[in-house]
Design a protein around this motif. Structure first.
Motif, PDB file in Angstrom:
ATOM      1  N   GLY A  60       0.780  -1.188  -0.004  1.00 68.13           N
ATOM      2  CA  GLY A  60       0.145   0.174  -0.008  1.00 68.13           C
ATOM      3  C   GLY A  60       0.640   1.258   0.071  1.00 68.13           C
ATOM      4  O   GLY A  60       0.276   2.322  -0.350  1.00 68.13           O
ATOM      5  N   ARG A  78      -3.341   4.387   6.020  1.00 71.42           N
ATOM      6  CA  ARG A  78      -4.204   3.178   5.698  1.00 71.42           C
ATOM      7  C   ARG A  78      -3.744   2.236   4.780  1.00 71.42           C
ATOM      8  O   ARG A  78      -4.454   1.691   4.058  1.00 71.42           O
ATOM      9  CB  ARG A  78      -5.471   3.593   5.561  1.00 71.42           C
ATOM     10  N   THR A  81      -4.919  -1.236   4.549  1.00 70.41           N
ATOM     11  CA  THR A  81      -6.260  -1.544   3.729  1.00 70.41           C
ATOM     12  C   THR A  81      -6.080  -1.359   2.262  1.00 70.41           C
ATOM     13  O   THR A  81      -6.499  -1.946   1.402  1.00 70.41           O
ATOM     14  CB  THR A  81      -7.330  -0.555   4.226  1.00 70.41           C
ATOM     15  N   LEU A  82      -5.145  -0.366   1.732  1.00 69.94           N
ATOM     16  CA  LEU A  82      -5.212   0.003   0.226  1.00 69.94           C
ATOM     17  C   LEU A  82      -4.308  -1.500  -0.315  1.00 69.94           C
ATOM     18  O   LEU A  82      -4.930  -1.777  -1.355  1.00 69.94           O
ATOM     19  CB  LEU A  82      -4.385   1.226   0.009  1.00 69.94           C
ATOM     20  N   ALA A  84      -4.257  -4.347   0.804  1.00 66.42           N
ATOM     21  CA  ALA A  84      -5.110  -5.668   0.948  1.00 66.42           C
ATOM     22  C   ALA A  84      -6.339  -5.599  -0.195  1.00 66.42           C
ATOM     23  O   ALA A  84      -6.550  -6.663  -0.804  1.00 66.42           O
ATOM     24  CB  ALA A  84      -5.886  -5.796   2.261  1.00 66.42           C
ATOM     25  N   ARG A  85      -6.575  -4.410  -0.660  1.00 64.02           N
ATOM     26  CA  ARG A  85      -7.584  -4.188  -1.787  1.00 64.02           C
ATOM     27  C   ARG A  85      -6.981  -4.596  -2.774  1.00 64.02           C
ATOM     28  O   ARG A  85      -7.538  -5.178  -3.864  1.00 64.02           O
ATOM     29  CB  ARG A  85      -8.185  -2.815  -1.721  1.00 64.02           C
ATOM     30  N   TRP A  86      -5.905  -4.032  -3.024  1.00 63.37           N
ATOM     31  CA  TRP A  86      -4.959  -4.138  -4.405  1.00 63.37           C
ATOM     32  C   TRP A  86      -4.594  -5.621  -4.535  1.00 63.37           C
ATOM     33  O   TRP A  86      -4.792  -6.333  -5.493  1.00 63.37           O
ATOM     34  CB  TRP A  86      -3.802  -3.365  -4.220  1.00 63.37           C
ATOM     35  N   ALA A  88      -6.298  -8.279  -3.241  1.00 59.75           N
ATOM     36  CA  ALA A  88      -7.564  -9.078  -3.314  1.00 59.75           C
ATOM     37  C   ALA A  88      -7.789  -9.568  -4.435  1.00 59.75           C
ATOM     38  O   ALA A  88      -8.411 -10.607  -4.863  1.00 59.75           O
ATOM     39  CB  ALA A  88      -8.835  -8.402  -2.464  1.00 59.75           C
ATOM     40  N   SER A  89      -7.413  -8.825  -5.481  1.00 61.44           N
ATOM     41  CA  SER A  89      -7.774  -9.102  -6.864  1.00 61.44           C
ATOM     42  C   SER A  89      -6.775  -9.926  -7.697  1.00 61.44           C
ATOM     43  O   SER A  89      -6.750 -10.378  -8.663  1.00 61.44           O
ATOM     44  CB  SER A  89      -7.957  -7.895  -7.965  1.00 61.44           C
ATOM     45  N   CYS A  96      -3.945 -11.889   1.210  1.00 61.14           N
ATOM     46  CA  CYS A  96      -4.789 -10.756   1.653  1.00 61.14           C
ATOM     47  C   CYS A  96      -4.692 -10.259   3.304  1.00 61.14           C
ATOM     48  O   CYS A  96      -4.860  -9.349   3.540  1.00 61.14           O
ATOM     49  CB  CYS A  96      -5.775 -10.484   0.775  1.00 61.14           C
ATOM     50  N   GLU A  97      -5.398 -11.488   3.870  1.00 61.04           N
ATOM     51  CA  GLU A  97      -5.751 -11.212   5.265  1.00 61.04           C
ATOM     52  C   GLU A  97      -4.639 -10.954   6.120  1.00 61.04           C
ATOM     53  O   GLU A  97      -4.953  -9.961   7.073  1.00 61.04           O
ATOM     54  CB  GLU A  97      -6.596 -12.335   5.696  1.00 61.04           C
ATOM     55  N   ASN A 100      -3.917  -7.266   5.569  1.00 63.88           N
ATOM     56  CA  ASN A 100      -4.911  -6.434   5.976  1.00 63.88           C
ATOM     57  C   ASN A 100      -4.876  -6.190   7.573  1.00 63.88           C
ATOM     58  O   ASN A 100      -5.198  -5.096   8.106  1.00 63.88           O
ATOM     59  CB  ASN A 100      -6.313  -6.990   5.490  1.00 63.88           C
TER      60      ASN A 100
END
Length: 189
Positions: A60, A78, A81-82, A84-86, A88-89, A96-97, A100
């Motif tokens: 992130g 954050r 969060t950024l 983990a979102r990236w 996740a795809s 990811c977890e 996160n």
């Protein structure tokens, strides 16, 4: 590099393009910090998914456009969060977890381990304050219910240790096989 999973190629490119930036107030670059965390995970016999998470836990920071001194300005970026979102795809939850959760794992460890706070660097203590400080008892109980809380705690400890100036580690390409395995496990080959 062409024989690697497309996600692996993308990650390697990201580190080559942006990994030279400074890691907060520490005396290592983003890439050095990532390589050290992944090296410690590999040395400890972690599975490929957790080695990938260790390598990518601060991705992130490579994705946002905030200044490097954002914490000095009282800004929590954050990045977990950024990142983990990236991720996740690109990867499954086993990568990811832990990413996160690695920030709240620091809050958790401060709450349950009296000696842990003393191990934190000054920049990590500064970010802890921005991230909510140590957890209370209820927050700790909730964290312990998360299926990846143990992996996040392991990742957090590697993260905290991965700030050694001039530590010799393998190059980022060394971890390509772990990235390939984690990407294939998370989203199919």
């Amino acid at each position: 590099m062409d024989n690697h999973h497309p996600v692996t190629r993308e990650v390697l490119h990201l580190f080559h393009a942006h990994g030279g930036s400074r890691y907060g107030g520490e005396n290592v670059s983003q890439l050095e910090h990532a390589l050290q965390a992944a090296y410690f995970a590999e040395r400890d016999g972690a599975p490929s998914t957790l080695i990938a998470a260790a390598l990518l836990h601060d991705v992130g920071h490579l994705l946002h456009d905030l200044p490097a001194d954002a914490p000095d300005q009282g800004i929590d970026d954050r990045h977990e969060t950024l990142g983990a979102r990236w991720l996740a795809s690109r990867f499954g939850p086993a990568v990811c977890e832990p990413v996160n959760l690695h920030v709240i794992a620091k809050r958790y460890l401060c709450a349950i381990d009296p000696a842990y706070f003393g191990l934190l660097s000054a920049p990590s203590i500064q970010s802890l304050a921005l991230q909510g400080g140590p957890m209370n008892a209820e927050e700790s109980r909730q964290f312990e219910q998360h299926p990846f809380h143990q992996e996040a705690v392991r990742l957090r400890r590697w993260d905290d240790a991965a700030k050694v100036e001039k530590l010799a580690t393998p190059y980022v390409e060394h971890f390509a096989g772990h990235l390939d395995a984690a990407a294939a496990e998370g989203h199919g080959a």
